[in-house]
Design a protein around this motif. Structure first.
Motif, PDB file in Angstrom:
ATOM      1  N   ILE A  27      47.640  17.973  42.519  1.00 54.65           N
ATOM      2  CA  ILE A  27      46.969  17.093  41.556  1.00 54.65           C
ATOM      3  C   ILE A  27      45.665  16.535  42.128  1.00 54.65           C
ATOM      4  CG2 ILE A  27      48.219  14.975  42.240  1.00 54.65           C
ATOM      5  CD1 ILE A  27      47.643  15.884  38.582  1.00 54.65           C
ATOM      6  N   GLY A  52      52.905  22.430  46.173  1.00 53.43           N
ATOM      7  CA  GLY A  52      53.112  21.313  47.093  1.00 53.43           C
ATOM      8  C   GLY A  52      54.007  20.245  46.496  1.00 53.43           C
ATOM      9  N   SER A  53      53.655  18.989  46.734  1.00 56.93           N
ATOM     10  CA  SER A  53      54.516  17.865  46.342  1.00 56.93           C
ATOM     11  C   SER A  53      54.297  17.393  44.916  1.00 56.93           C
ATOM     12  CB  SER A  53      54.257  16.675  47.278  1.00 56.93           C
ATOM     13  OG  SER A  53      54.561  17.033  48.599  1.00 56.93           O
ATOM     14  N   THR A  54      53.255  17.872  44.261  1.00 55.24           N
ATOM     15  CA  THR A  54      52.847  17.255  43.002  1.00 55.24           C
ATOM     16  C   THR A  54      53.954  17.174  41.954  1.00 55.24           C
ATOM     17  OG1 THR A  54      50.495  17.654  43.302  1.00 55.24           O
ATOM     18  CG2 THR A  54      51.265  17.531  41.029  1.00 55.24           C
ATOM     19  N   ALA A  74      56.962  16.518  42.323  1.00 57.05           N
ATOM     20  CA  ALA A  74      58.137  15.749  42.759  1.00 57.05           C
ATOM     21  C   ALA A  74      58.333  14.437  42.017  1.00 57.05           C
ATOM     22  CB  ALA A  74      58.055  15.477  44.261  1.00 57.05           C
ATOM     23  N   VAL A  81      42.944  28.786  53.579  1.00 48.97           N
ATOM     24  CA  VAL A  81      41.755  28.527  54.397  1.00 48.97           C
ATOM     25  C   VAL A  81      42.230  28.437  55.847  1.00 48.97           C
ATOM     26  CG1 VAL A  81      39.968  26.827  54.951  1.00 48.97           C
ATOM     27  CG2 VAL A  81      40.459  27.408  52.560  1.00 48.97           C
ATOM     28  N   GLY A 100      50.387   9.549  45.543  1.00 53.70           N
ATOM     29  CA  GLY A 100      49.211  10.394  45.333  1.00 53.70           C
ATOM     30  C   GLY A 100      49.069  10.931  43.932  1.00 53.70           C
TER      31      GLY A 100
HETATM   32  C1  LIG Z   1      60.226  13.095  46.266  1.00 51.78           C
HETATM   33  C2  LIG Z   1      58.827  12.629  45.961  1.00 51.78           C
HETATM   34  C3  LIG Z   1      58.594  11.760  44.895  1.00 51.78           C
HETATM   35  C4  LIG Z   1      57.299  11.328  44.612  1.00 51.78           C
HETATM   36  N1  LIG Z   1      57.096  10.491  43.545  1.00 51.78           N
HETATM   37  C5  LIG Z   1      55.834  10.102  43.243  1.00 51.78           C
HETATM   38  C6  LIG Z   1      55.579   9.293  42.104  1.00 51.78           C
HETATM   39  O1  LIG Z   1      56.491   8.936  41.357  1.00 51.78           O
HETATM   40  N2  LIG Z   1      54.297   8.928  41.854  1.00 51.78           N
HETATM   41  C7  LIG Z   1      53.258   9.292  42.663  1.00 51.78           C
HETATM   42  O2  LIG Z   1      52.117   8.907  42.411  1.00 51.78           O
HETATM   43  N3  LIG Z   1      53.466  10.081  43.743  1.00 51.78           N
HETATM   44  C8  LIG Z   1      54.725  10.483  44.045  1.00 51.78           C
HETATM   45  N4  LIG Z   1      54.943  11.265  45.141  1.00 51.78           N
HETATM   46  C9  LIG Z   1      53.801  11.602  46.000  1.00 51.78           C
HETATM   47  C10 LIG Z   1      52.984  12.684  45.342  1.00 51.78           C
HETATM   48  O3  LIG Z   1      53.833  13.765  44.991  1.00 51.78           O
HETATM   49  C11 LIG Z   1      51.895  13.173  46.294  1.00 51.78           C
HETATM   50  O4  LIG Z   1      51.205  12.074  46.852  1.00 51.78           O
HETATM   51  C12 LIG Z   1      50.891  14.055  45.544  1.00 51.78           C
HETATM   52  O5  LIG Z   1      51.535  15.077  44.850  1.00 51.78           O
HETATM   53  C13 LIG Z   1      49.902  14.642  46.509  1.00 51.78           C
HETATM   54  O6  LIG Z   1      49.151  15.610  45.818  1.00 51.78           O
HETATM   55  P1  LIG Z   1      48.211  16.575  46.619  1.00 51.78           P
HETATM   56  O7  LIG Z   1      47.422  17.327  45.627  1.00 51.78           O
HETATM   57  O8  LIG Z   1      47.490  15.780  47.650  1.00 51.78           O
HETATM   58  O9  LIG Z   1      49.197  17.504  47.457  1.00 51.78           O
HETATM   59  P2  LIG Z   1      50.134  18.738  47.041  1.00 51.78           P
HETATM   60  O10 LIG Z   1      50.606  18.650  45.647  1.00 51.78           O
HETATM   61  O11 LIG Z   1      51.173  18.822  48.099  1.00 51.78           O
HETATM   62  O12 LIG Z   1      49.159  19.992  47.120  1.00 51.78           O
HETATM   63  C14 LIG Z   1      48.601  20.434  48.340  1.00 51.78           C
HETATM   64  C15 LIG Z   1      48.346  21.924  48.191  1.00 51.78           C
HETATM   65  O13 LIG Z   1      47.531  22.370  49.279  1.00 51.78           O
HETATM   66  C16 LIG Z   1      47.883  23.699  49.562  1.00 51.78           C
HETATM   67  N5  LIG Z   1      47.380  24.009  50.913  1.00 51.78           N
HETATM   68  C17 LIG Z   1      47.719  23.382  52.062  1.00 51.78           C
HETATM   69  N6  LIG Z   1      47.033  23.896  53.109  1.00 51.78           N
HETATM   70  C18 LIG Z   1      46.239  24.868  52.607  1.00 51.78           C
HETATM   71  C19 LIG Z   1      45.291  25.767  53.190  1.00 51.78           C
HETATM   72  N7  LIG Z   1      45.008  25.763  54.508  1.00 51.78           N
HETATM   73  N8  LIG Z   1      44.653  26.652  52.379  1.00 51.78           N
HETATM   74  C20 LIG Z   1      44.911  26.679  51.044  1.00 51.78           C
HETATM   75  N9  LIG Z   1      45.811  25.851  50.450  1.00 51.78           N
HETATM   76  C21 LIG Z   1      46.455  24.949  51.210  1.00 51.78           C
HETATM   77  C22 LIG Z   1      49.397  23.688  49.441  1.00 51.78           C
HETATM   78  O14 LIG Z   1      49.930  24.974  49.243  1.00 51.78           O
HETATM   79  C23 LIG Z   1      49.608  22.770  48.236  1.00 51.78           C
HETATM   80  O15 LIG Z   1      49.736  23.498  47.026  1.00 51.78           O
HETATM   81  C24 LIG Z   1      56.215  11.749  45.421  1.00 51.78           C
HETATM   82  C25 LIG Z   1      56.437  12.641  46.475  1.00 51.78           C
HETATM   83  C26 LIG Z   1      57.725  13.089  46.741  1.00 51.78           C
HETATM   84  C27 LIG Z   1      57.926  14.046  47.866  1.00 51.78           C
END
Ligand SMILES: Cc1cc2nc3c(=O)[nH]c(=O)nc-3n(C[C@H](O)[C@H](O)[C@H](O)COP(=O)(O)OP(=O)(O)OC[C@H]3O[C@@H](n4cnc5c(N)ncnc54)[C@H](O)[C@@H]3O)c2cc1C
Length: 384
Positions: free
Chosen positions: A10, A37-39, A41, A168, A339
């Motif tokens: 996200i 990833g975690s999105t 969840a 990357v 996040g």
């Molecule tokens: C159980 C649980 C419940 C949660 N509940 C909530 C909630 O209710 N509300 C809330 O706001 N947040 C919640 N969160 C937190 C939230 O899910 C995360 O903070 C948020 O999804 C982070 O999004 P992101 O895009 O940073 O990461 P992600 O969704 O993890 O995406 C990161 C992406 O980067 C990719 N990637 C990594 N390294 C590389 C690379 N070198 N090259 C190419 N791609 C790469 C991965 O494959 C992944 O798809 C929760 C988390 C968990 C685990």
């Protein structure tokens, strides 16, 4: 200007969309697939934080969530049922009262309540152990996968390229020994010139950061939730209800099952590419016990259907790192448990840093990378 966004969760998708809205050429690199990833969840969105900087992120993001379905022409299954926080400890209660006053300065109609008043929002609550409570009526849940889809589709329509299944593996810099700016990224097959790299790699953020010789303190930490089926009925529009002093928390998923969790100290560091899912029996029993103390929806006949495991990108103070620690390298990482909800404002702020040279929507100095070495960090106490 060409910007490479690493990660299609996200945060990466919101950033790519906002950059494209500002006329920037954007390529998103995703080593796996969208939503890997975690999105997915958790889709909780709240204003109840203890740090003003987080409430400011919530304000700017809530404004975006309020118009999200219209702007992105997508149904995200919003349920506006509020968050109810409970304090047993008088010190927690004092802090909660201060927090509510601070949150109201950001336009959130949150209320500081007696424990008795809290039962109006959660009728099954046992008010006995509690000194006071706070309720945030505009806080809500949405479907995070649908919201992610909204951003990705809109980003694609605005011209963003998604390179899926491409990791990357390197970041090139000009005059590396003198700390020069980013010039390109490397994948297994190619080197691609770019003016900026955005680290939106979630739980993998430190791995990517190491390619820029960084040492961001973002740890992948395992977080469990339980899908529980209470033996009796409960109102499906109950708020997320949390005992701030024990960490016990629950909210309805629908009218038959609830999502529940417990204390955070059970969060080991894991490899985000390979960890064992499933909560331990001891932790599960401890959560069930604390739920039974919290509300009469839970008793010895409450059934655990399964545990839901995911990885937090955790920082030492539970706050994100939104910064440009190296010229041409912007981080949007370390969001811990919040996040998803803060992605809309983060996408805008990161775009402003890149396009305007500084953020305009919000002051993000308290989310700097330097705060850990300068000892200038403040821990977010309202941690879920
Ligand atoms: C159980 C649980 C419940 C949660 N509940 C909530 C909630 O209710 N509300 C809330 O706001 N947040 C919640 N969160 C937190 C939230 O899910 C995360 O903070 C948020 O999804 C982070 O999004 P992101 O895009 O940073 O990461 P992600 O969704 O993890 O995406 C990161 C992406 O980067 C990719 N990637 C990594 N390294 C590389 C690379 N070198 N090259 C190419 N791609 C790469 C991965 O494959 C992944 O798809 C929760 C988390 C968990 C685990």
């Amino acid at each position: 200007m060409h910007v490479v966004v690493v990660g299609s969760g996200i945060v990466g998708a919101a950033t790519a969309y906002e950059l494209a809205q500002r006329g920037v050429e954007v390529t998103v690199y995703e080593k796996s697939h969208v939503g890997a990833g975690s999105t997915g969840a958790g889709g909780g969105i709240r204003s109840q934080f203890s740090l003003p900087a987080n409430v400011a992120l919530s304000r700017a993001s809530m404004d975006a969530w309020n118009t999200f379905e219209e702007e992105f022409d997508v149904e995200i299954r919003e349920r506006i049922t509020g968050y109810l926080f409970l304090a047993r400890d008088p010190d927690t209660a004092t802090q909660l009262e201060r927090d509510v006053a601070m949150q109201s300065e950001y336009g959130f109609p949150n209320e500081f309540l007696s424990a008795g008043e809290a039962t109006e929002h959660c009728p099954g609550l046992d008010p006995g152990p509690y000194v006071s409570a706070s309720f945030s009526p505009e806080d809500r849940f949405v479907d995070p996968n649908l919201a992610l889809r909204g951003y990705v589709d809109a980003a694609r329509a605005a011209g963003v390229e998604f390179e899926l299944g491409v990791a990357v593996t390197g970041v090139r810099r000009d005059g590396r020994s003198s700390g020069g700016p980013v010039t390109a990224i490397e994948t297994a097959d190619s080197t691609v010139d770019c003016d900026y790299v955005v680290n939106a790699a979630g739980a993998w953020a430190s791995e990517l950061d190491a390619l820029v010789d960084g040492e961001l303190p973002v740890e992948p930490r395992l977080r469990h939730q339980l899908l529980v089926r209470p033996s009796g009925s409960f109102p499906p529009d109950l708020p997320l209800t949390m005992d701030l002093d024990t960490g016990a928390v629950f909210y309805p998923e629908d009218d038959t099952v609830m999502i529940a969790s417990g204390p955070q100290e059970t969060m080991p560091t894991v490899d985000p590419d390979g960890y064992t899912e499933g909560a331990s029996r001891d932790w599960t029993l401890a959560v069930l016990e604390s739920l039974a103390e919290l509300a009469d929806y839970f008793d010895e006949d409450t059934r655990v259907q399964r545990s839901i495991s995911g990885v937090y990108a955790q920082t030492p103070d539970s706050n994100p790192i939104i910064d440009e620690p190296v010229p041409g390298y912007v981080t949007a990482v370390g969001f811990s448990g919040h996040g998803f909800m803060h992605a809309p404002a983060t996408g805008k702020v990161v775009s402003e840093i890149i396009v305007n040279g500084e953020p305009k929507l919000l002051d993000v100095t308290s989310f700097s990378a330097r705060r850990f070495s300068d000892d200038g960090s403040s821990t977010e106490r309202s941690f879920i």
